[in-house]
Every structure is written in C-alpha cells, then in structure tokens.
Design a protein around this motif. Structure first.
Motif, PDB file in Angstrom:
ATOM      1  N   GLU A 100       0.815  -1.216   0.000  1.00  0.00           N
ATOM      2  CA  GLU A 100       0.000   0.000   0.000  1.00  0.00           C
ATOM      3  C   GLU A 100       0.850   1.268   0.000  1.00  0.00           C
ATOM      4  N   GLN A 101       2.008   1.215   0.654  1.00  0.00           N
ATOM      5  CA  GLN A 101       2.887   2.386   0.715  1.00  0.00           C
ATOM      6  C   GLN A 101       4.322   1.909   0.618  1.00  0.00           C
ATOM      7  N   VAL A 102       5.152   2.688  -0.050  1.00  0.00           N
ATOM      8  CA  VAL A 102       6.573   2.363  -0.144  1.00  0.00           C
ATOM      9  C   VAL A 102       7.358   3.660  -0.257  1.00  0.00           C
ATOM     10  N   ALA A 103       8.466   3.725   0.462  1.00  0.00           N
ATOM     11  CA  ALA A 103       9.360   4.885   0.424  1.00  0.00           C
ATOM     12  C   ALA A 103      10.744   4.411   0.820  1.00  0.00           C
ATOM     13  N   ALA A 104      11.742   5.201   0.501  1.00  0.00           N
ATOM     14  CA  ALA A 104      13.114   4.758   0.765  1.00  0.00           C
ATOM     15  C   ALA A 104      13.980   5.917   1.228  1.00  0.00           C
ATOM     16  N   THR A 105      15.075   5.525   1.858  1.00  0.00           N
ATOM     17  CA  THR A 105      16.149   6.462   2.158  1.00  0.00           C
ATOM     18  C   THR A 105      17.431   5.897   1.561  1.00  0.00           C
ATOM     19  N   GLY A 106      18.338   6.777   1.213  1.00  0.00           N
ATOM     20  CA  GLY A 106      19.633   6.363   0.681  1.00  0.00           C
ATOM     21  C   GLY A 106      20.732   7.128   1.399  1.00  0.00           C
ATOM     22  N   LYS A 107      21.670   6.405   1.967  1.00  0.00           N
ATOM     23  CA  LYS A 107      22.737   7.080   2.711  1.00  0.00           C
ATOM     24  C   LYS A 107      23.699   7.767   1.754  1.00  0.00           C
ATOM     25  N   VAL A 108      23.972   9.024   2.066  1.00  0.00           N
ATOM     26  CA  VAL A 108      24.896   9.808   1.253  1.00  0.00           C
ATOM     27  C   VAL A 108      26.282   9.677   1.866  1.00  0.00           C
ATOM     28  N   SER A 109      27.152   8.979   1.209  1.00  0.00           N
ATOM     29  CA  SER A 109      28.499   8.744   1.741  1.00  0.00           C
ATOM     30  C   SER A 109      29.335  10.015   1.683  1.00  0.00           C
ATOM     31  N   GLY A 110      30.127  10.199   2.720  1.00  0.00           N
ATOM     32  CA  GLY A 110      31.075  11.309   2.741  1.00  0.00           C
ATOM     33  C   GLY A 110      30.490  12.654   3.054  1.00  0.00           C
ATOM     34  N   ALA A 111      29.184  12.722   3.372  1.00  0.00           N
ATOM     35  CA  ALA A 111      28.560  14.013   3.695  1.00  0.00           C
ATOM     36  C   ALA A 111      28.345  14.105   5.198  1.00  0.00           C
ATOM     37  N   ALA A 131      19.294  10.716   1.649  1.00  0.00           N
ATOM     38  CA  ALA A 131      18.334  11.175   0.637  1.00  0.00           C
ATOM     39  C   ALA A 131      17.003  10.502   0.972  1.00  0.00           C
ATOM     40  N   ALA A 132      15.920  11.235   0.849  1.00  0.00           N
ATOM     41  CA  ALA A 132      14.617  10.711   1.294  1.00  0.00           C
ATOM     42  C   ALA A 132      13.559  10.912   0.224  1.00  0.00           C
ATOM     43  N   HIS A 133      12.685   9.917   0.086  1.00  0.00           N
ATOM     44  CA  HIS A 133      11.514  10.042  -0.780  1.00  0.00           C
ATOM     45  C   HIS A 133      10.458  10.911  -0.096  1.00  0.00           C
ATOM     46  N   LEU A 134       9.624  11.519  -0.872  1.00  0.00           N
ATOM     47  CA  LEU A 134       8.616  12.423  -0.331  1.00  0.00           C
ATOM     48  C   LEU A 134       7.585  11.692   0.525  1.00  0.00           C
ATOM     49  N   ASP A 135       7.347  10.398   0.263  1.00  0.00           N
ATOM     50  CA  ASP A 135       6.354   9.638   1.017  1.00  0.00           C
ATOM     51  C   ASP A 135       6.921   9.023   2.287  1.00  0.00           C
ATOM     52  N   LEU A 136       8.173   9.317   2.605  1.00  0.00           N
ATOM     53  CA  LEU A 136       8.813   8.669   3.751  1.00  0.00           C
ATOM     54  C   LEU A 136       8.088   8.957   5.063  1.00  0.00           C
ATOM     55  N   MET A 137       7.747  10.212   5.293  1.00  0.00           N
ATOM     56  CA  MET A 137       7.147  10.580   6.577  1.00  0.00           C
ATOM     57  C   MET A 137       5.825   9.850   6.799  1.00  0.00           C
ATOM     58  N   LYS A 138       5.003   9.744   5.772  1.00  0.00           N
ATOM     59  CA  LYS A 138       3.724   9.050   5.887  1.00  0.00           C
ATOM     60  C   LYS A 138       3.925   7.550   6.083  1.00  0.00           C
ATOM     61  N   THR A 139       4.891   6.974   5.381  1.00  0.00           N
ATOM     62  CA  THR A 139       5.104   5.530   5.449  1.00  0.00           C
ATOM     63  C   THR A 139       5.575   5.093   6.824  1.00  0.00           C
ATOM     64  N   VAL A 140       6.440   5.854   7.452  1.00  0.00           N
ATOM     65  CA  VAL A 140       6.967   5.460   8.771  1.00  0.00           C
ATOM     66  C   VAL A 140       6.205   6.127   9.912  1.00  0.00           C
ATOM     67  N   ALA A 141       5.086   6.795   9.590  1.00  0.00           N
ATOM     68  CA  ALA A 141       4.233   7.439  10.599  1.00  0.00           C
ATOM     69  C   ALA A 141       5.008   8.448  11.433  1.00  0.00           C
ATOM     70  N   ALA A 206      19.589  11.687  11.981  1.00  0.00           N
ATOM     71  CA  ALA A 206      19.889  11.886  10.564  1.00  0.00           C
ATOM     72  C   ALA A 206      19.479  13.273  10.097  1.00  0.00           C
ATOM     73  N   ALA A 207      20.038  13.652   8.964  1.00  0.00           N
ATOM     74  CA  ALA A 207      19.608  14.848   8.248  1.00  0.00           C
ATOM     75  C   ALA A 207      19.069  14.371   6.902  1.00  0.00           C
ATOM     76  N   LEU A 208      17.856  14.775   6.573  1.00  0.00           N
ATOM     77  CA  LEU A 208      17.161  14.254   5.401  1.00  0.00           C
ATOM     78  C   LEU A 208      17.047  15.329   4.332  1.00  0.00           C
ATOM     79  N   VAL A 209      17.512  15.004   3.143  1.00  0.00           N
ATOM     80  CA  VAL A 209      17.429  15.928   2.020  1.00  0.00           C
ATOM     81  C   VAL A 209      16.649  15.249   0.903  1.00  0.00           C
ATOM     82  N   GLY A 210      16.171  16.030  -0.040  1.00  0.00           N
ATOM     83  CA  GLY A 210      15.417  15.473  -1.154  1.00  0.00           C
ATOM     84  C   GLY A 210      16.274  14.571  -2.027  1.00  0.00           C
ATOM     85  N   TRP A 211      15.662  13.573  -2.620  1.00  0.00           N
ATOM     86  CA  TRP A 211      16.394  12.635  -3.480  1.00  0.00           C
ATOM     87  C   TRP A 211      17.072  13.356  -4.650  1.00  0.00           C
ATOM     88  N   PRO A 212      16.363  14.238  -5.364  1.00  0.00           N
ATOM     89  CA  PRO A 212      17.043  14.962  -6.462  1.00  0.00           C
ATOM     90  C   PRO A 212      18.161  15.861  -5.953  1.00  0.00           C
TER      91      PRO A 212
END
Length: 400
Positions: A100-111, A131-141, A206-212
């Motif tokens: 029903e819902q899917v979102a991801a994070t990606g670790k930014v190496s060296g930052a 890096a975070a998907h826009l649906d992350l907050m909703k998916t993990v409540a 963590a610090a979360l930034v947009g995927w793009p």
C-alpha cells in the motif's frame, strides 16, 4: 357461481393489517415479547459494536507500532562485501499488489553535518545524511515537531529536515529561511524538524534531504539503503516472501528483509477470539428470541381458537389463517429486531463515548440482526400457524 364463492385473495397490505390486529388486541403481551427479542438483539449488537469499537481503537494503536511495516536493506555479497540495492528497487516493490505504501532512504556517503563551516571535519557528531523520498514521513508514521516536510519543490534544492536527535545536537529548535547548516561542504536551509520516530529510530540522528537534491549537490549515487513498505495486514507474510526477489531479482540472497511485528500476530489472534465470542453470543441471543416468539404465538393460537373458528366459518381458507399467524409472528420479530438494533447502537455509542473511542457498529450487524430475527420469527411462528390452520371451524367454535 364457483367464482363468487371462492375466497378473496389477501393482498400484502391486508396481510399486514390482519397480522397486526393480533398484536394490537394484546399490546402488553406483544410489547413484552418484542422486548425480549429486542434485549437479545440489543445484547448481540452492543457486544459486536463495543468489540468493534475497541478493536478499531486497538488497531489504531497497533498501527502506530508498525504491525504491517517491513523494511528492505542490502545484505552482504557471497564474498562478504557490502551489497547494493538496485536503483529501481523502490519502483519494482511498488508493483507488488498488496503493498500500500513504499518509500526509501539512501545514505549519502562522505557528507557530514555541522552547525557552522568552522568546526573541524573530524567532529561530525555521528550524524548521517540520507536522501529521502517524499512519502517517507507518511510511510513510517513520522510527525513534525516544527516546520514543514520536503515537497516536490524543496526536494530539488538545498533544503534539509533534521531528525529529533540531530536538531538537539546542533542546538536548532526553530527552522526557517535564516536557519542553515553546513552539509556536504555547502549550506542547506533547515525547513523542518521531526519528532522522534519510533518505527524508524535511525531517522532521529539523521539529516534528510530530497532525493534529487542529494544527486545534484551531494553526488548521491541513487541506490536506496533502506526501503520501507506497508502492506495489507493479511498479506504481510506473503509480501515478505517476495520482497527480496522483487527488490533485487539478480541476487535475492543479498537482500535483508525484516520479519513482521509480533504485534500483528497478537492482533490476528485477538480478531479470531472476538469472532468466536460474537458468534456464540449471537446464537444464544437469537435462540432466546426464537423461543420467546414461539411461546407467544402458541399461547395466541390457544386463546384465539374462537376467532379462528369464526374466520373459517366466514370463508377464510387454511392458507389464509396460516398466513395471518405467520405474518403476526414476523411483525413481532421485526419490531423486536429493529428495536434491539437501535438499542444496541445507543448502548455502543454511550459506552464508546465513555472510553473516548469512535463508535463502530458494522452494517452487517444491523442488517444481520433484523434479518436473523425475521428468520427466527418465521421458524418459530410456523408451527403455531400450521396448528391454527388445522383447526376445524366446529372444533374451534366449540372450544371454551
């Protein structure tokens, strides 16, 4: 001549009027009989309603525990190295039907993240950049303590949302256009701060930034490191079985998938227990109501033998007499059933209000309660109706 002597047919309106006549002539007995049915149906409706309201509240609390949340992460290769999830992993997982819902994070190496650009590089404070998907907050409540979450616009620019622990370490309490942190050798504007996230505690530090934005400004390679999925509760185990092969079809053995929460098993066991309890109580309530209807109708036939004889003498057929008493039984049951459902709803609403729950009375209970009483009423009234129809006019008129 034969047509003139044939008995008139009873229209549905006539059947209701004749059936209701017996109830009107003995209002107290009809009231008490209907009350007995109503109490039984009300008990069943209230038990189902209160249980459903309680279960809805329990489901809400368990949902907060992530009972249907599964995570996918890269494991190790055959040679012991760190594996990677394909960049298409999220898109492929989203095609699984029950997901029903899917979102991801990606670790930014060296930052690394710093309050200013004057802090030594070695003092990173253990803050990870994702890096975070826009649906992350909703998916993990997750919830925001202040500011806003990333959106389609801010995800493309140097904007960051801080986890609860990260904001504390950096001494930041209020996000805004003038609040910036030094992240990956450039300034990022703090647009939001998260509350602690029980389902994904790794986001707190963590610090979360947009995927793009991560790809544009931080040279992020686009490979997700954690994929969060929510599925239909009944399909969690099935989804878990295909997640690894879906996320990385070429090397499913290099994918780690979390196991379902124990709270989900507890909820399923609770649902089964509730279902068994409700079926048992409903059967008892309907049995008691049926006995009450049968008792009332048998006594009614015995007391109204003279009336039955008179009707037969005036030309009423056995079928019409049988239909009269069957209609009376059905009306009695319908009154009791509808009254019981309304009383059950009132009890459920009152009790739910005292517990600060939302009142939940399933439609199937309301419809099923009335339908069941009609079936029980027809069954219980069938024998008295047949007995009344079998009385001969002379026998009925001669009865004391």
């Amino acid at each position: 001549m034969t047509a003139l002597l044939s008995p008139a047919r009873l229209r549905p309106r006539d059947v209701l009027r004749v059936g209701g006549a017996g109830l009107r002539t003995r209002p107290m007995r009809a009231f008490l009989s209907a009350l007995g049915i109503a109490i039984g149906i009300a008990a069943m409706t209230a038990v189902v309603g209160i249980s459903s309201s309680s279960r809805a509240d329990l489901d809400r609390q368990l949902a907060a525990l992530g009972t249907n949340l599964l995570t996918v992460a890269p494991g190790q290769t055959l040679f012991g190295g760190q594996a990677e999830l394909p960049t298409e992993a999220v898109a492929m997982i989203s095609r699984i039907g029950p997901v029903e819902q899917v979102a991801a994070t990606g670790k930014v190496s060296g930052a690394n993240v710093y309050r200013t650009d004057r802090i030594p590089v070695a003092q990173s404070g253990g803050i990870s950049v994702f890096a975070a998907h826009l649906d992350l907050m909703k998916t993990v409540a997750a919830n925001l303590a202040a500011g806003i979450w990333l959106n389609a616009a801010t995800a493309q620019y140097p904007a960051v949302v801080l986890g609860a622990s990260t904001a504390t370490r950096l001494g930041i309490t209020t996000p805004g256009p003038d609040m910036q942190v030094y992240l990956g050798h450039r300034w990022f504007t703090v647009i939001g701060i998260l509350d602690p996230v029980p389902l994904a505690p790794e986001l707190d530090s963590a610090a979360l930034v947009g995927w793009p934005a991560a790809q544009i400004y931080l040279h992020f390679d686009g490979h997700p490191t954690t994929v969060y999925t929510r599925s239909a509760d009944a399909e969690v185990e099935a989804v878990r079985g295909v997640l690894a092969a879906t996320a990385n079809p070429e090397a499913p053995n290099e994918v780690e998938v979390s196991r379902p929460s124990d709270a989900l098993a507890a909820r399923n066991a609770t649902n089964r227990a509730f279902t068994g309890l409700l079926v048992g109580l409903g059967a008892v309530a309907l049995l008691v109501g049926g006995v009450g209807v049968a008792n009332t109708m048998v006594i009614s036939v015995l007391e109204r033998r003279a009336e039955i004889g008179l009707r037969r003498s005036l030309g009423a057929t056995r079928g019409q007499v049988r239909l009269q008493f069957l209609a009376e039984s059905l009306l009695l049951s319908a009154i009791g059933g509808v009254g019981g459902v309304l009383l059950g709803i009132a009890v459920t609403t009152g009790y739910a209000a005292t517990q600060s729950w939302s009142s939940v009375v399933p439609v199937w209970v309301m419809a099923g309660g009335v339908a069941a009483t009609l079936v029980i009423g027809a069954t219980a009234g069938l024998y008295p109706a047949i007995r009344a129809a079998r009385l001969a006019p002379t026998e009925a008129l001669a009865a004391p």
